[in-house]
Design a protein around this motif. Structure first.
Motif, PDB file in Angstrom:
ATOM      1  N   ILE A 219     -18.960  38.703  -1.652  1.00 29.54           N
ATOM      2  CA  ILE A 219     -18.078  37.530  -1.736  1.00 29.54           C
ATOM      3  C   ILE A 219     -17.335  37.260  -2.795  1.00 29.54           C
ATOM      4  O   ILE A 219     -17.989  37.018  -3.981  1.00 29.54           O
ATOM      5  CB  ILE A 219     -18.883  36.233  -1.142  1.00 29.54           C
ATOM      6  N   SER A 220     -16.226  37.295  -3.001  1.00 25.09           N
ATOM      7  CA  SER A 220     -15.482  37.006  -4.158  1.00 25.09           C
ATOM      8  C   SER A 220     -15.201  35.474  -4.012  1.00 25.09           C
ATOM      9  O   SER A 220     -14.972  34.654  -3.033  1.00 25.09           O
ATOM     10  CB  SER A 220     -13.882  37.233  -3.940  1.00 25.09           C
ATOM     11  N   PHE A 221     -15.490  34.962  -5.375  1.00 29.79           N
ATOM     12  CA  PHE A 221     -15.167  33.485  -5.565  1.00 29.79           C
ATOM     13  C   PHE A 221     -13.590  33.104  -5.068  1.00 29.79           C
ATOM     14  O   PHE A 221     -13.462  32.018  -4.530  1.00 29.79           O
ATOM     15  CB  PHE A 221     -15.438  33.190  -6.868  1.00 29.79           C
ATOM     16  N   LEU A 222     -12.840  33.862  -5.340  1.00 26.19           N
ATOM     17  CA  LEU A 222     -11.486  33.634  -4.941  1.00 26.19           C
ATOM     18  C   LEU A 222     -10.966  33.669  -3.514  1.00 26.19           C
ATOM     19  O   LEU A 222      -9.831  33.339  -3.123  1.00 26.19           O
ATOM     20  CB  LEU A 222     -10.455  34.665  -5.535  1.00 26.19           C
ATOM     21  N   SER A 223     -11.883  34.270  -2.558  1.00 23.38           N
ATOM     22  CA  SER A 223     -11.858  34.065  -1.185  1.00 23.38           C
ATOM     23  C   SER A 223     -12.080  32.626  -0.663  1.00 23.38           C
ATOM     24  O   SER A 223     -11.956  32.336   0.738  1.00 23.38           O
ATOM     25  CB  SER A 223     -12.699  34.957  -0.539  1.00 23.38           C
ATOM     26  N   ILE A 224     -12.486  31.745  -1.550  1.00 25.56           N
ATOM     27  CA  ILE A 224     -12.753  30.248  -1.089  1.00 25.56           C
ATOM     28  C   ILE A 224     -11.404  29.597  -0.989  1.00 25.56           C
ATOM     29  O   ILE A 224     -10.935  29.468  -2.122  1.00 25.56           O
ATOM     30  CB  ILE A 224     -13.915  29.697  -1.766  1.00 25.56           C
ATOM     31  N   PRO A 225     -11.223  28.707  -0.084  1.00 21.13           N
ATOM     32  CA  PRO A 225      -9.947  28.032  -0.043  1.00 21.13           C
ATOM     33  C   PRO A 225     -10.022  26.896  -1.322  1.00 21.13           C
ATOM     34  O   PRO A 225     -11.148  26.356  -1.555  1.00 21.13           O
ATOM     35  CB  PRO A 225     -10.091  27.216   1.131  1.00 21.13           C
ATOM     36  N   GLY A 226      -8.807  27.027  -2.011  1.00 22.23           N
ATOM     37  CA  GLY A 226      -8.807  26.206  -3.118  1.00 22.23           C
ATOM     38  C   GLY A 226      -9.440  26.724  -4.576  1.00 22.23           C
ATOM     39  O   GLY A 226      -9.145  26.365  -5.634  1.00 22.23           O
ATOM     40  N   ALA A 227     -10.069  28.023  -4.336  1.00 20.39           N
ATOM     41  CA  ALA A 227     -10.601  28.564  -5.497  1.00 20.39           C
ATOM     42  C   ALA A 227      -9.508  29.091  -6.780  1.00 20.39           C
ATOM     43  O   ALA A 227      -9.863  28.731  -7.889  1.00 20.39           O
ATOM     44  CB  ALA A 227     -11.439  29.959  -5.211  1.00 20.39           C
ATOM     45  N   LYS A 228      -8.590  29.523  -6.455  1.00 20.78           N
ATOM     46  CA  LYS A 228      -7.449  30.089  -7.397  1.00 20.78           C
ATOM     47  C   LYS A 228      -6.936  28.555  -7.889  1.00 20.78           C
ATOM     48  O   LYS A 228      -6.392  28.673  -9.052  1.00 20.78           O
ATOM     49  CB  LYS A 228      -6.368  30.727  -6.691  1.00 20.78           C
ATOM     50  N   GLU A 229      -7.161  27.247  -7.166  1.00 25.55           N
ATOM     51  CA  GLU A 229      -6.646  26.306  -8.268  1.00 25.55           C
ATOM     52  C   GLU A 229      -7.551  25.840  -9.341  1.00 25.55           C
ATOM     53  O   GLU A 229      -7.004  24.986 -10.107  1.00 25.55           O
ATOM     54  CB  GLU A 229      -6.801  25.111  -7.250  1.00 25.55           C
TER      55      GLU A 229
END
Length: 395
Positions: A219-229
């Motif tokens: 699981i990439s952290f960036l796959s979570i909605p809002g993570a790239k923010e």
């Protein structure tokens, strides 16, 4: 003359890693055969495609110029890899930055984000560069316990409000080193909400992304909605493609975080060797079967080592991921004592858990970086050592 030392450098210690290295060297000079399970350096070669392509690239004279920055095609390849493996969409131009390995990026990013007086939250136990990089940036690391009873996930609600008010950054690492734990979607969702609530920038170390076992998907952290923010993610070709010595990795995610590190790097390096960049592109774009054979080998090694240790009276839990076993040591020992005695008495090198922080006491880390027959021999040697200690205590 007296050579000056900066106050920031003086906060760092060589510690147990240097002591282990010196002891290994001394024993080897005396003819002792050491089975080294202490260092997480892959012993398997890169895929044949990587070695063959690299040999071609180094023969091309044009590839010896400064690269200055990462090739655009490298960022494109990272974006392709993330889309196909983790269902994460990245803007190659603004959300990917090439690194000279993730250690380099982890060393420099805190200098871009932190000031004196700031606090950064770090895992305890955790990879040593987390703590060191924050100290070198002039900020203060605040250790967050990773406990077995909490599945080695941080209890975000236990962090004091006074610390949260000063914290600017938090480092997390799943699959973990040394604890080998995995994060869940639920935890990462909580982490994104936590970051937004307290204005804390998240730095996720994902270097073991493709060493996840037993059919579980990484699981990439960036796959979570809002993570790239709220954060960025480090990744590397070192473990996925056994290219550790090539020193090439990348940072992806939040574009402001990317820009800050890119600015610093523009002052301190001239880019990676072009043949390494080009072969990294080939690896990232290759069919995923390219690295799946090594995953099967690590699972095989894990299973055989854990079974062999069980058979000699030291039951250890099977790791769900990474190239390590995070093993609770037998009762009656301290981590440093157990690791050094196993090295001296059994010729097996492992890393004491407290080398990664105070919460690592009571554990050791064993790296799956030897072929199966050597891992089984290591278990047999440890078994003999444990019996000798038991007999000495019971006499």
């Amino acid at each position: 003359m007296t050579v000056p030392m900066s106050k920031r450098l003086a906060t760092l210690e060589t510690g147990i890693f240097a002591e282990l290295a010196l002891e290994k060297r001394r024993l080897q000079k005396n003819g002792v055969d050491i089975i080294d399970l202490s260092v997480g350096s892959p012993d398997m070669p890169p895929p044949a495609l990587v070695m063959e392509k690299l040999a071609d690239y180094v023969r091309q004279p044009a590839n010896y110029a400064y690269s200055i920055t990462g090739l655009e095609s490298f960022s494109d390849a990272v974006a392709h890899f993330y889309a196909s493996r983790y269902q994460v969409q990245l803007d190659p131009q603004h959300e990917v930055l090439q690194l000279t390995g993730t250690q380099e990026g982890l060393s420099h990013l805190p200098m871009c984000l932190l000031n004196e007086g700031d606090i950064a939250l770090v895992p305890n136990p955790g990879y040593p560069i987390y703590d060191a990089s924050i100290r070198l940036a002039g900020a203060t690391p605040y250790p967050i316990p990773l406990l077995e009873e909490n599945h080695f996930l941080p209890c975000l609600e236990d962090i004091p409000e006074g610390i949260l008010a000063r914290a600017k950054m938090m480092i997390v690492n799943y699959p973990g080193n040394p604890v080998t734990a995995l994060a869940t979607h639920e935890f990462f969702e909580q982490l994104v909400a936590f970051a937004k609530r307290h204005d804390i920038f998240i730095v996720h170390d994902f270097a073991y992304s493709e060493l996840v076992f037993d059919g579980v998907r990484p699981i990439s952290f960036l796959s979570i909605p809002g993570a790239k923010e709220v954060g960025v993610e480090f990744n590397s070709l070192s473990k996925t493609f056994n290219m550790a010595g090539c020193r090439i990795g990348y940072l992806c995610g939040n574009r402001d975080g990317i820009e800050r590190l890119a600015l610093l790097k523009s002052h301190i390096d001239f880019g990676n060797f072009l043949p390494l960049q080009r072969v990294a592109i080939d690896a990232l774009l290759a069919p995923h079967e390219l690295f799946e054979a090594q995953l099967s080998e690590y699972i095989h090694r894990r299973d055989r080592l854990c079974e062999a240790l069980q058979n000699v009276g030291w039951p250890v839990a099977k790791s769900p991921a990474t190239m390590f076993i995070w093993a609770k040591i037998p009762d009656g020992f301290q981590s440093r004592e157990f690791a050094l005695n196993a090295l001296r008495e059994a010729g097996v090198a492992m890393t004491p858990g407290n080398a990664f922080g105070s919460e690592g006491e009571g554990y050791v880390r064993l790296a799956l970086v030897q072929p199966v027959h050597r891992l089984e021999e290591a278990a047999q040697r440890i078994g003999v050592y444990l019996k000798s200690v038991s007999h000495a205590v019971n006499r």
